[in-house]
Design a protein around this motif. Structure first.
Motif, short mmCIF file in Angstrom:
data_model
loop_
_atom_site.label_atom_id
_atom_site.label_comp_id
_atom_site.label_asym_id
_atom_site.label_seq_id
_atom_site.Cartn_x
_atom_site.Cartn_y
_atom_site.Cartn_z
N ALA A 488 95.69 -46.10 89.74
CA ALA A 488 96.06 -47.21 88.86
C ALA A 488 94.93 -47.41 87.86
O ALA A 488 93.88 -47.96 88.20
CB ALA A 488 96.31 -48.47 89.67
N THR A 489 95.13 -46.94 86.64
CA THR A 489 94.12 -46.99 85.58
C THR A 489 94.77 -47.49 84.30
O THR A 489 95.82 -46.98 83.91
CB THR A 489 93.53 -45.59 85.33
OG1 THR A 489 92.97 -45.09 86.54
CG2 THR A 489 92.47 -45.63 84.25
N THR A 491 96.52 -50.07 83.70
CA THR A 491 97.91 -50.32 84.08
C THR A 491 98.57 -51.33 83.16
O THR A 491 97.90 -52.07 82.42
CB THR A 491 97.99 -50.85 85.52
OG1 THR A 491 97.34 -52.14 85.57
CG2 THR A 491 97.34 -49.91 86.50
N LYS A 496 99.45 -53.53 88.64
CA LYS A 496 98.30 -52.81 89.19
C LYS A 496 98.52 -52.46 90.65
O LYS A 496 97.88 -51.55 91.18
CB LYS A 496 97.04 -53.66 89.03
CG LYS A 496 95.76 -52.93 89.40
CD LYS A 496 94.54 -53.78 89.10
CE LYS A 496 93.26 -53.02 89.42
NZ LYS A 496 92.04 -53.82 89.10
N HIS A 497 99.44 -53.18 91.31
CA HIS A 497 99.64 -52.99 92.75
C HIS A 497 101.10 -52.62 93.03
O HIS A 497 102.02 -52.99 92.28
CB HIS A 497 99.28 -54.27 93.52
CG HIS A 497 97.88 -54.73 93.30
ND1 HIS A 497 96.79 -54.09 93.84
CD2 HIS A 497 97.39 -55.77 92.57
CE1 HIS A 497 95.68 -54.72 93.46
NE2 HIS A 497 96.02 -55.74 92.70
N TYR A 524 96.15 -43.29 81.23
CA TYR A 524 96.55 -44.46 82.04
C TYR A 524 97.43 -43.98 83.18
O TYR A 524 97.99 -42.87 83.16
CB TYR A 524 97.27 -45.52 81.20
CG TYR A 524 98.61 -45.12 80.62
CD1 TYR A 524 99.77 -45.05 81.39
CD2 TYR A 524 98.74 -44.85 79.26
CE1 TYR A 524 100.98 -44.70 80.86
CE2 TYR A 524 99.96 -44.48 78.70
CZ TYR A 524 101.08 -44.41 79.50
OH TYR A 524 102.30 -44.06 78.96
N THR A 526 100.12 -46.17 85.94
CA THR A 526 100.58 -47.51 86.27
C THR A 526 101.80 -47.48 87.18
O THR A 526 102.61 -46.56 87.13
CB THR A 526 100.92 -48.30 84.99
OG1 THR A 526 101.30 -49.64 85.32
CG2 THR A 526 102.05 -47.64 84.22
#
Length: 809
Positions: A488-489, A491, A496-497, A524, A526
Motif C-alpha cells: 500500500a503506497t 494509496t 490504505k487498509h 502507487y 492501493t
C-alpha cells in the motif's frame, strides 16, 4: 405532446408534438364531461392521479400511466405506458386546481368519509428524466401529454413501453397503434416545429418502433445543442465453434481492423474451414477430457477467417489473454499441464510444476505467433514448482510482453530487480491447499530473455487479473487480494487498509498497482473496495496516466462518486442491489484512478447493475477516452439505453445470463449506449477491444441456439457452447440512395450497412428544392427485398419531378 428547448443564443425554441390524441372512435372517449384528475395513492403508497369516464380509467404515476378500458360486456383490457429508464424519484403533483370538489360518503361511518377532495386540470411530473418534465391534461375529450425539455436534452432519452399490449406498430398515417385484446389505442403522428426569431419552422417527426412493445420519438434535423449522439448498430455477429465446448477468453484488434481471438476448446472438429491451411497446429492434441488452447484471426468483416490454430500438448491447457503488435503478430498467454506443450526459443523449456496424482501442476505459458498463424516466433513455459496461472498480457511498441497472474511456487523465476523476490503467502505444506501471490513478468522482444519477474502480494491470497501499458511505458496491474499487508503506497484516500479497516478481515478487495517504465519503481499501490467482497477483472490506461478498472462487488459501500452517471441524476445509486450475505447478487463497477505526480484520486467511480448477478470482465478505451465495458448480467433491470437500441441490441434480458456492453462518456457522467446481447440460455461476455473509429468488438461464450447472428460466418450453435464474435458500430453508416424504374413504378432503395430495422432510416420527398419548400416524411415503413438485399419504397410515376433524401434517426 410538446417538447420545449432553448438554444445557447437565447432564441426561443419550442418543439411541439401532439400525442395521445384519442379520437371519439377509439375506446378512449371520455364522453362529454370535462376531463379532470383527482389524487390518490397506489398500493405502494406512491402518489397517483386518476381520471375516470364511463368506460375508462386513466391512472398517472411518476414513471407510468395505466389505461383500463371497460367494454359493454363488462370485460376490461388494460395497458401500461411505461417511461423506460424514468427516475422513480420524479415528483408528481396536481396543476391548475379546479373549483369543483369531490365528496366520498360511503358507508355509515362518517370517520371514513372523504370530503372536499381537490380536482385538477393537469398533472405534472418533474424530472422524469434529467432535464425532462411531463404534463398530462385533457384537450376537449382527449387525453394528451407534453414533454418539456431543458436546453441540450436529446428527445431520444424518452422511450415509451406499452406493457400489456399485444404489439405496437406505425400505420400508413404515421400513427402509433397499440393493439390490445379486443381493441386498439391510436396515438396520432407527432407534429413538431421550432419558433426561431418569431417564425414557425416545421420539423419532421414520427415514431420509431424498437420492438413489439417499445417506441421512441424520431425527430428530424433541428437547432439543438447535443454534445454527442451515438446510435449503435450491429455490424456482424457470428457463432464460432466445433463439436464440443468452446470458450473465448480474450480479444485484440490490430490497426487494419483484423480481430484476434484466444481461448480454450474441447472440440476435435471445428466449423468449416478450420483449421486453416498451413496453421501452426492443425490437430487437437489434448487427451480425453482435456482441452487445447486456440488462436483465431478474422478480417474486419468478421466472416473471413485468416487463420485458426490449436495450441497445446497432450494434457490440459487454455489461453486466457491475447495482445497484438504493429506487425500483426499475436502474443498469447495462459496455463498448461502438458509436459509437451509446444515451445520454441524458450527461456524455460520444460514444465516447472511437479507431478500430483499423475498430472503436472499448472505452469503459465507465453507464445508469439507470426502474422499468418503458421509458425511460432517463440513459446516458453513460465513458472516454478507449484501452481502458476497467467491471466493477462500486454505488448509494448518494441514487442516486449508483460504478463500478470498468480503463483504458489516458491521458486517462481524472479529477477534481481524484482519488487518482491520471495513468496510471501503461507501454504502450510499441505498439498492441493494453496494461498497465492500475484506475479508480474516481462519477456524481451522475440522471447530472448526474462527481463523482469516478481511476486506481488502479502501473506494471504492475491491474484492479478489484468495488466495494461500507457504510451509512456508505465505498467498497471489489477486484481484482488485478501492480504491485510498487500503493498500500500500512495494509496487512494481511505483505502490504505483491506476492507477499509485495520482489523483482520476475510473479504476480498480489488487492488491497483502502477509501476514505472521497465518496472523501475512502484508509483502507487492501493486497495479499492468496500466492507464486503470486491474483485477487479480488467484494466486499461490512457495517455495521461489514468487507470480504468472494472470488476464486480457485493459491497453496498463500494466507492461511488457523485460525478458518475450524472445522466441518471440522484436515481443512479438505485442500480445497486447487492446482497451483503452471499454472491446471490453482484454489481459491476467502473473506477477511474488518477495520479497527479504526488497523490492518487478517484476521477470517478460507479457501481451499475440490477437485482441479479452482474459482472464486468473487460474494459477498453477509444481515441477520445470513452470507456467500453463488457460483462455478463442475469439482472432483468440492468441499466440500458433503450432509445438508441435496435435489432439484436436489446433493452431486455433474453434469458438466463446475457452479455452486456456498456459505453461510458470519457468523464463517466453518462452512457453513450448500454445493451443486452444474448439468447434464451446463458451467454457470457469476456473480451472487448475498440478500434480508432469507435467500433467495439466483443467475444465470449454462448449456450444459446438463438444467440443473435447477422452477416455471420457460422449461423448456428455447433456444440454444447460456442464462441461468439460481435462488432458494434457507434452509428449506422449512411447508405447510398438509388432510384430505378420498376414497371409503372419508381423504386427508391438503399442497401443495409448493418443490422438495421425499417425505422433506422426514413425517406423524405419534395417536389421543389427551393429552401422555402419543406420536405415531407414518408411515414410508412420501407420494404426489405431479399433478392437484392435492400430496403425500398415504391412510388407511382407522375409527370411531376420528385426529389428524395434519406433521414437517419
Amino acid at each position: 405532446m410538446k417538447l420545449f428547448l432553448k438554444n445557447i443564443f437565447g432564441a426561443g425554441l419550442a418543439l411541439v408534438m401532439t400525442g395521445l390524441g384519442l379520437s371519439a372512435q377509439t375506446a378512449m372517449n371520455l364522453g362529454t364531461r370535462s376531463l379532470w384528475f383527482e389524487a390518490g395513492h397506489s398500493q405502494t403508497g406512491a402518489t397517483q392521479f386518476s381520471a375516470r369516464g364511463s368506460n375508462l380509467e386513466f391512472v398517472v404515476e411518476p414513471t407510468q400511466s395505466q389505461f383500463t378500458l371497460r367494454k359493454s360486456d363488462g370485460t376490461t383490457a388494460s395497458c401500461t405506458m411505461r417511461l423506460v429508464g424514468a427516475a422513480t424519484t420524479a415528483a408528481i403533483s396536481g396543476n391548475a386546481e379546479l373549483a369543483g370538489k369531490i365528496n366520498y360518503l360511503l358507508g355509515n361511518d362518517p370517520a371514513r368519509w372523504q370530503t372536499g377532495v381537490p380536482t385538477f386540470a393537469q398533472v405534472r411530473v418533474e424530472q422524469v428524466y434529467p432535464g425532462v418534465s411531463v404534463i398530462y391534461y385533457g384537450n376537449e375529450q382527449q387525453l394528451e401529454y407534453d414533454f418539456n425539455l431543458a436546453a441540450g436534452v436529446n428527445p431520444k432519452v424518452i422511450a415509451l413501453r406499452f406493457d400489456g399490449a399485444e404489439n405496437i406498430s406505425v400505420n400508413s398515417q404515421g400513427e402509433l397503434v397499440v393493439s390490445l385484446k379486443g381493441g386498439k389505442i391510436v396515438q396520432r403522428q407527432p407534429i413538431a416545429y421550432q419558433i426561431i426569431n418569431g417564425l414557425r419552422q416545421e420539423i419532421t417527426a414520427g415514431y420509431k418502433v424498437l420492438d413489439a412493445h417499445t417506441a421512441v420519438f424520431a425527430i428530424g434535423s433541428y437547432n439543438h445543442n447535443l454534445p454527442l449522439v451515438i446510435d449503435p448498430i450491429l455490424s456482424y455477429s457470428t457463432f464460432f465453434g466445433g463439436n464440443y465446448g468452446d470458450t473465448a477468453r480474450a480479444l485484440a484488434v490490430d490497426g487494419s481492423g483484423n480481430i484476434y481471438l484466444a481461448g480454450s476448446t474441447f472440440s476435435t472438429v471445428f466449423s468449416s474451414g478450420v483449421p486453416t491451411p498451413g496453421a501452426f497446429q492443425a490437430n487437437f492434441n489434448a487427451g480425453s477430457g482435456y482441452q487445447d488452447a486456440f488462436v483465431a484471426k478474422f478480417d474486419h468483416t468478421g466472416s473471413n477467417l485468416i487463420y485458426f490454430t490449436y495450441l497445446g500438448g497432450s494434457q490440459d491447457q487454455g489461453a486466457s489473454a491475447i495482445a497484438v503488435d504493429t506487425n500483426g503478430n499475436a502474443y498469447i498467454t495462459g496455463t498448461t499441464t502438458s509436459p509437451n506443450f509446444p515451445t520454441k526459443n524458450a527461456v524455460f523449456g520444460t514444465i516447472g510444476g511437479q507431478l500430483f496424482h499423475g498430472h503436472y501442476m499448472f505452469d503459465a505459458f507465453v507464445s508469439e505467433l507470426n502474422s499468418n498463424g503458421t509458425a511460432l516466433v517463440y513459446s516458453t513455459y513460465l513458472g516454478g514448482n507449484n501452481i502458476d496461472v497467467a491471466n493477462a498480457i500486454a505488448v509494448d511498441a518494441n514487442g516486449a510482453a508483460y504478463i500478470a497472474g498468480y503463483t504458489s511456487s516458491t521458486n517462481f523465476p524472479v529477477t534481481t530487480n524484482a519488487y518482491r523476490t520471495h513468496l510471501a503467502c503461507t501454504n502450510n505444506g499441505i498439498p492441493n491447499v494453496y494461498n497465492f501471490n500475484a506475479f508480474v513478468a516481462k519477456l524481451a522482444p522475440n522471447g530472448t530473455n526474462l527481463d523482469y519477474g516478481s511476486y506481488l502480494g502479502g501473506t494471504n491470497y492475491d491474484q492479478a487479473t489484468g495488466i495494461a501499458l500507457d504510451p509512456a511505458g508505465n505498467i498497471y496491474v489489477t486484481g484482488f487480494t485478501v492480504s491485510t499487508n498487500f503493498p500500500a503506497t500512495n494509496t487512494l484516500a481511505g483505502f490504505k487498509h483491506l476492507n477499509g479497516s485495520t482489523a483482520t478481515t476475510s473479504a476480498f478487495d480489488a487492488f491497483i498497482s502502477k509501476f514505472q517504465t521497465n518496472f523501475s519503481g512502484l508509483v502507487y499501490s492501493t486497495y479499492l473496495g468496500g466492507t464486503n467482497n470486491d474483485q477487479a477483472t480488467g484494466i486499461a490506461a490512457d495517455a495521461s496516466g489514468n487507470a480504468y478498472v472494472v470488476g464486480w462487488t457485493v459491497s453496498t459501500n463500494f466507492p461511488y462518486t457523485t460525478n458518475a452517471l450524472t445522466s441518471f441524476g440522484t436515481n443512479s445509486p438505485s442500480f445497486v442491489h447487492t446482497n451483503a450475505l452471499s454472491y446471490a447478487a453482484t454489481n459491476a463497477f467502473l473506477t477511474k484512478i488518477q495520479w497527479d505526480g504526488t497523490n492518487t484520486s478517484l476521477g470517478f467511480s460507479a457501481m451499475f447493475g440490477g437485482i441479479g448477478v452482474d459482472v464486468a470482465n473487460g474494459v477498453a478505451l477509444d481515441t477520445n477516452n470513452n470507456i467500453y465495458v463488457v460483462g455478463s448480467a442475469s439482472s432483468t433491470n440492468f441499466p440500458v439505453t433503450p432509445a438508441n437500441l435496435i435489432g439484436s441490441l436489446r433493452a431486455t434480458n433474453s434469458g438466463g445470463s446475457d452479455v452486456f456492453v456498456t459505453a461510458f462518456k470519457a468523464d463517466g457522467s453518462a452512457l453513450l449506449y448500454s445493451t443486452y446481447l444474448g439468447g434464451s440460455k446463458n451467454d457470457f461476455g469476456s473480451g472487448i477491444a475498440v478500434d480508432a473509429a469507435g467500433n467495439a468488438y466483443i467475444t465470449g461464450q454462448t449456450l444459446s441456439t438463438n444467440f443473435p447472428n447477422f452477416a455471420a460466418r457460422q449461423k448456428s450453435l455447433n456444440g454444447t457452447n460456442d464462441v461468439f464474435l460481435v462488432k458494434i458500430l457507434p452509428v449506422a453508416p449512411t447508405p447510398v440512395l438509388s432510384a430505378n424504374l420498376s414497371g409503372t413504378n419508381v423504386v427508391v432503395s438503399w442497401p443495409p450497412l448493418g443490422e438495421e430495422v425499417p425505422g433506422q432510416f426514413a425517406l423524405e420527398t419534395t417536389t421543389n428544392l427551393l429552401p422555402t419548400i419543406s420536405w415531407v416524411l414518408t411515414t410508412n415503413s420501407p420494404v426489405f427485398t431479399n433478392l437484392d438485399g435492400s430496403y425500398g419504397y415504391k412510388f407511382i410515376r407522375t409527370n411531376q419531378a420528385r426529389f428524395f433524401r434519406l433521414l437517419k434517426y
